[in-house]
Every structure is written in structure tokens, then in C-alpha cells.
Design a protein around this motif. Structure first.
Motif, PDB file in Angstrom:
ATOM      1  N   SER A   6       0.824  -1.198   0.000  1.00  0.00           N
ATOM      2  CA  SER A   6       0.000   0.000   0.000  1.00  0.00           C
ATOM      3  C   SER A   6       0.863   1.255   0.000  1.00  0.00           C
ATOM      4  O   SER A   6       1.851   1.335   0.724  1.00  0.00           O
ATOM      5  CB  SER A   6      -0.908   0.001   1.229  1.00  0.00           C
ATOM      6  OG  SER A   6      -1.621   1.209   1.307  1.00  0.00           O
ATOM      7  N   ALA A   7       0.482   2.224  -0.796  1.00  0.00           N
ATOM      8  CA  ALA A   7       1.210   3.483  -0.846  1.00  0.00           C
ATOM      9  C   ALA A   7       0.664   4.494   0.158  1.00  0.00           C
ATOM     10  O   ALA A   7       1.245   5.550   0.355  1.00  0.00           O
ATOM     11  CB  ALA A   7       1.137   4.057  -2.253  1.00  0.00           C
ATOM     12  N   THR A   8      -0.438   4.179   0.785  1.00  0.00           N
ATOM     13  CA  THR A   8      -1.036   5.090   1.750  1.00  0.00           C
ATOM     14  C   THR A   8      -0.860   4.567   3.166  1.00  0.00           C
ATOM     15  O   THR A   8      -0.749   3.369   3.391  1.00  0.00           O
ATOM     16  CB  THR A   8      -2.546   5.265   1.476  1.00  0.00           C
ATOM     17  OG1 THR A   8      -3.181   3.991   1.537  1.00  0.00           O
ATOM     18  CG2 THR A   8      -2.784   5.882   0.112  1.00  0.00           C
ATOM     19  N   LYS A   9      -0.855   5.499   4.108  1.00  0.00           N
ATOM     20  CA  LYS A   9      -0.757   5.098   5.507  1.00  0.00           C
ATOM     21  C   LYS A   9      -2.093   4.544   5.967  1.00  0.00           C
ATOM     22  O   LYS A   9      -3.153   5.016   5.558  1.00  0.00           O
ATOM     23  CB  LYS A   9      -0.357   6.290   6.372  1.00  0.00           C
ATOM     24  CG  LYS A   9       1.062   6.725   6.135  1.00  0.00           C
ATOM     25  CD  LYS A   9       1.449   7.817   7.082  1.00  0.00           C
ATOM     26  CE  LYS A   9       2.897   8.199   6.833  1.00  0.00           C
ATOM     27  NZ  LYS A   9       3.352   9.204   7.796  1.00  0.00           N
ATOM     28  N   VAL A  10      -2.033   3.530   6.834  1.00  0.00           N
ATOM     29  CA  VAL A  10      -3.235   2.900   7.369  1.00  0.00           C
ATOM     30  C   VAL A  10      -3.077   2.727   8.868  1.00  0.00           C
ATOM     31  O   VAL A  10      -1.968   2.732   9.392  1.00  0.00           O
ATOM     32  CB  VAL A  10      -3.515   1.519   6.713  1.00  0.00           C
ATOM     33  CG1 VAL A  10      -3.732   1.655   5.223  1.00  0.00           C
ATOM     34  CG2 VAL A  10      -2.403   0.528   7.004  1.00  0.00           C
ATOM     35  N   LEU A  11      -4.185   2.547   9.555  1.00  0.00           N
ATOM     36  CA  LEU A  11      -4.168   2.219  10.975  1.00  0.00           C
ATOM     37  C   LEU A  11      -3.918   0.724  11.080  1.00  0.00           C
ATOM     38  O   LEU A  11      -4.566  -0.067  10.392  1.00  0.00           O
ATOM     39  CB  LEU A  11      -5.504   2.573  11.619  1.00  0.00           C
ATOM     40  CG  LEU A  11      -5.646   2.274  13.105  1.00  0.00           C
ATOM     41  CD1 LEU A  11      -4.667   3.129  13.909  1.00  0.00           C
ATOM     42  CD2 LEU A  11      -7.065   2.539  13.556  1.00  0.00           C
ATOM     43  N   ALA A  12      -2.966   0.325  11.899  1.00  0.00           N
ATOM     44  CA  ALA A  12      -2.639  -1.097  12.031  1.00  0.00           C
ATOM     45  C   ALA A  12      -2.350  -1.427  13.488  1.00  0.00           C
ATOM     46  O   ALA A  12      -1.918  -0.574  14.256  1.00  0.00           O
ATOM     47  CB  ALA A  12      -1.439  -1.449  11.163  1.00  0.00           C
ATOM     48  N   VAL A  13      -2.618  -2.686  13.850  1.00  0.00           N
ATOM     49  CA  VAL A  13      -2.324  -3.196  15.188  1.00  0.00           C
ATOM     50  C   VAL A  13      -1.538  -4.498  15.033  1.00  0.00           C
ATOM     51  O   VAL A  13      -1.602  -5.136  13.988  1.00  0.00           O
ATOM     52  CB  VAL A  13      -3.612  -3.463  16.008  1.00  0.00           C
ATOM     53  CG1 VAL A  13      -4.389  -2.182  16.245  1.00  0.00           C
ATOM     54  CG2 VAL A  13      -4.474  -4.526  15.371  1.00  0.00           C
ATOM     55  N   PRO A  14      -0.803  -4.896  16.068  1.00  0.00           N
ATOM     56  CA  PRO A  14      -0.149  -6.204  16.000  1.00  0.00           C
ATOM     57  C   PRO A  14      -1.200  -7.294  15.820  1.00  0.00           C
ATOM     58  O   PRO A  14      -2.304  -7.202  16.380  1.00  0.00           O
ATOM     59  CB  PRO A  14       0.540  -6.335  17.363  1.00  0.00           C
ATOM     60  CG  PRO A  14       0.665  -4.941  17.872  1.00  0.00           C
ATOM     61  CD  PRO A  14      -0.515  -4.199  17.321  1.00  0.00           C
ATOM     62  N   VAL A  15      -0.878  -8.312  15.047  1.00  0.00           N
ATOM     63  CA  VAL A  15      -1.827  -9.393  14.791  1.00  0.00           C
ATOM     64  C   VAL A  15      -2.262 -10.056  16.091  1.00  0.00           C
ATOM     65  O   VAL A  15      -3.389 -10.548  16.196  1.00  0.00           O
ATOM     66  CB  VAL A  15      -1.258 -10.395  13.764  1.00  0.00           C
ATOM     67  CG1 VAL A  15      -0.162 -11.247  14.358  1.00  0.00           C
ATOM     68  CG2 VAL A  15      -2.345 -11.243  13.162  1.00  0.00           C
ATOM     69  N   THR A  16      -1.435 -10.020  17.121  1.00  0.00           N
ATOM     70  CA  THR A  16      -1.776 -10.624  18.413  1.00  0.00           C
ATOM     71  C   THR A  16      -2.796  -9.796  19.197  1.00  0.00           C
ATOM     72  O   THR A  16      -3.239 -10.228  20.265  1.00  0.00           O
ATOM     73  CB  THR A  16      -0.518 -10.848  19.272  1.00  0.00           C
ATOM     74  OG1 THR A  16       0.172  -9.606  19.401  1.00  0.00           O
ATOM     75  CG2 THR A  16       0.392 -11.890  18.652  1.00  0.00           C
TER      76      THR A  16
END
Length: 73
Positions: A6-16
Motif C-alpha cells: 500500500s502506498a497510503t498510511k493505514v491504521l494497524a495493530v499487531p496481529v496478536t
């Protein structure tokens, strides 16, 4: 953070930080500044490097989430 290609920033969390319910919905547990917890149903997106994109208007950058909680048996 940039996830996968992805070229855009996204909100992400650790998979855990992701949990699932018996009905198949996915949620994260958030922690308020007063240490109150709440389960927030989320829609996930791309996954890369142990992080998963979260597409949910209730969550924002800086919100604390529970990661890898274990309970004693």
C-alpha cells in the motif's frame, strides 16, 4: 504505518491484538486512560510483518489495545 504494498498510511495493530468471536466477527480490546477495557468490533485489511490493517471509524492512532493477553488456568 505502511502495510504490504500500500502506498497510503493505514491504521494497524499487531496481529496478536486481534480476537475472534464464535460468530466469526473480529475485535480488539481497547484500554482507556482510566484503564477501562472495551471490545470494539473491527474490519481487517492487509496483513504484513505481524501487523494487520484496521478499518474502523471508532479507532484512531494512539488508542491503546490489549496485545496477546493470557489467562491462567
Amino acid at each position: 504505518m505502511q502495510v504490504a504494498a500500500s502506498a497510503t498510511k493505514v491504521l494497524a495493530v499487531p496481529v496478536t491484538a486481534l480476537y475472534s468471536r464464535p460468530d466469526g466477527t473480529t475485535f480488539v480490546t481497547t484500554v482507556s486512560e482510566h484503564d477501562k477495557t472495551a471490545d470494539v468490533t473491527v474490519t481487517t485489511g492487509q496483513i504484513a510483518g505481524g501487523w494487520v490493517e484496521i478499518r474502523d471509524p471508532e479507532l484512531a492512532e494512539g488508542v491503546r489495545v490489549v496485545v496477546g493477553e493470557q489467562t491462567a488456568g
